[in-house]
Design an enzyme around this catalytic site. Structure first.
Site, PDB file in Angstrom:
ATOM      1  N   GLU A  46       0.833  -1.020   0.119  1.00  0.00           N
ATOM      2  CA  GLU A  46       0.078   0.125   0.009  1.00  0.00           C
ATOM      3  C   GLU A  46       0.850   1.197  -0.002  1.00  0.00           C
ATOM      4  O   GLU A  46       2.222   1.074   0.261  1.00  0.00           O
ATOM      5  CB  GLU A  46      -0.925  -0.134   1.255  1.00  0.00           C
ATOM      6  CG  GLU A  46      -1.961  -1.259   1.218  1.00  0.00           C
ATOM      7  CD  GLU A  46      -2.957  -1.279   2.142  1.00  0.00           C
ATOM      8  OE1 GLU A  46      -2.753  -0.625   3.288  1.00  0.00           O
ATOM      9  OE2 GLU A  46      -3.956  -2.054   1.931  1.00  0.00           O
ATOM     10  N   GLU A  57      -1.964 -10.351  -5.897  1.00  0.00           N
ATOM     11  CA  GLU A  57      -2.143 -10.975  -7.102  1.00  0.00           C
ATOM     12  C   GLU A  57      -1.218 -10.433  -8.390  1.00  0.00           C
ATOM     13  O   GLU A  57      -0.488 -11.144  -9.041  1.00  0.00           O
ATOM     14  CB  GLU A  57      -3.501 -11.102  -7.658  1.00  0.00           C
ATOM     15  CG  GLU A  57      -4.310 -11.820  -6.820  1.00  0.00           C
ATOM     16  CD  GLU A  57      -4.857 -10.778  -5.753  1.00  0.00           C
ATOM     17  OE1 GLU A  57      -4.456  -9.963  -5.395  1.00  0.00           O
ATOM     18  OE2 GLU A  57      -6.458 -11.478  -5.551  1.00  0.00           O
TER      19      GLU A  57
HETATM   20  N1  THU Z   1      -6.167  -6.738  -2.165  1.00  0.00           N
HETATM   21  C1  THU Z   1      -5.262  -7.581  -2.769  1.00  0.00           C
HETATM   22  O1  THU Z   1      -4.075  -7.436  -2.519  1.00  0.00           O
HETATM   23  N2  THU Z   1      -5.872  -8.397  -3.568  1.00  0.00           N
HETATM   24  C2  THU Z   1      -7.175  -8.320  -3.870  1.00  0.00           C
HETATM   25  O2  THU Z   1      -7.652  -9.233  -4.727  1.00  0.00           O
HETATM   26  C3  THU Z   1      -8.046  -7.576  -3.192  1.00  0.00           C
HETATM   27  C4  THU Z   1      -7.495  -6.406  -2.436  1.00  0.00           C
HETATM   28  C5  THU Z   1      -5.635  -5.662  -1.161  1.00  0.00           C
HETATM   29  C6  THU Z   1      -5.539  -4.057  -1.683  1.00  0.00           C
HETATM   30  C7  THU Z   1      -5.279  -3.430  -0.321  1.00  0.00           C
HETATM   31  O3  THU Z   1      -3.947  -3.220   0.282  1.00  0.00           O
HETATM   32  C8  THU Z   1      -6.191  -4.174   0.438  1.00  0.00           C
HETATM   33  O4  THU Z   1      -6.081  -5.551  -0.039  1.00  0.00           O
HETATM   34  C9  THU Z   1      -7.638  -3.640   1.110  1.00  0.00           C
HETATM   35  O5  THU Z   1      -8.329  -3.567  -0.259  1.00  0.00           O
END
Ligand code: THU
Length: 134
Positions: A46, A57
Site C-alpha cells: 500500500e 496477485e
Molecule cells: N487486495 C489485494 O491484495 N488483492 C485483492 O484481490 C483484493 C484487495 C488488497 C489491496 C489493499 O491493499 C487491501 O487488500 C484492501 O483492499
C-alpha cells in the site's frame, strides 16, 4: 486438495505475512504456479496515495513475468480474514492475460481456517483480450 495446491496456498500465506498494509490492515498474499513449475509470490503493497497501492496477485504475476514466464497454471490467494478472499476485478483481468485456457486454471482462495476453489474462467467469464492467447 492435492499436495501441490497445498504448497501453493502455503506460499500465498507466507507472502501475506510480508504485507505492507498500514492503511487497510488487510494482509493479502498470492502465489502463482507457471507452466515450467516455477512459483512466484507477492503481497499487497500500500501507499499513502491510496490508489497507487498494488494488490498481491498483480505483484506475484509481475514477479513471474520479470523472470521470463508467460503462462500460469494455478493461483492461490490468502488473506488474514474470516472469509476466503475473492480476487478483485483488476487482478482477475491481469491473471487472464497469462492464462491461455482460463477454465483449466484453478484459483484457490484461502483465509484463516477456510478455503474454496473456482477456475479463472468462472471468475472472469468472457474476459477482455486483444492479442491471441499466449
Ligand atoms: N487486495 C489485494 O491484495 N488483492 C485483492 O484481490 C483484493 C484487495 C488488497 C489491496 C489493499 O491493499 C487491501 O487488500 C484492501 O483492499
Amino acid at each position: 486438495m492435492p499436495k501441490l495446491n497445498d504448497d501453493l496456498m502455503r506460499c500465498a500465506r507466507e507472502a501475506a505475512s510480508l504485507s505492507y498494509s498500514p492503511y487497510s490492515q488487510f494482509k493479502v498474499g498470492a502465489a502463482v504456479r507457471w507452466s515450467d513449475g516455477t512459483v512466484t509470490s507477492g503481497t499487497n503493497v500500500e501507499n499513502a496515495s491510496y490508489p497507487v497501492s498494488v494488490c498481491a496477485e498483480r505483484h506475484a504475476v509481475a514477479f513471474g513475468v520479470c523472470s521470463g514466464l508467460r503462462e500460469l497454471v494455478a493461483v492461490a490467494v490468502w488473506a488474514d480474514v474470516d472469509e476466503p478472499l475473492s480476487p478483485c476485478g483488476a487482478c482477475r483481468q491481469v491473471l487472464l492475460e497469462f492464462a491461455p485456457n482460463p477454465e483449466t486454471v484453478p484459483v484457490l482462495m484461502g483465509c484463516r481456517g477456510d478455503s474454496r476453489e473456482m477456475n479463472l474462467g468462472e471468475l472472469i467469464p468472457a474476459g477482455f483480450r486483444t492479442v491471441p492467447k499466449p
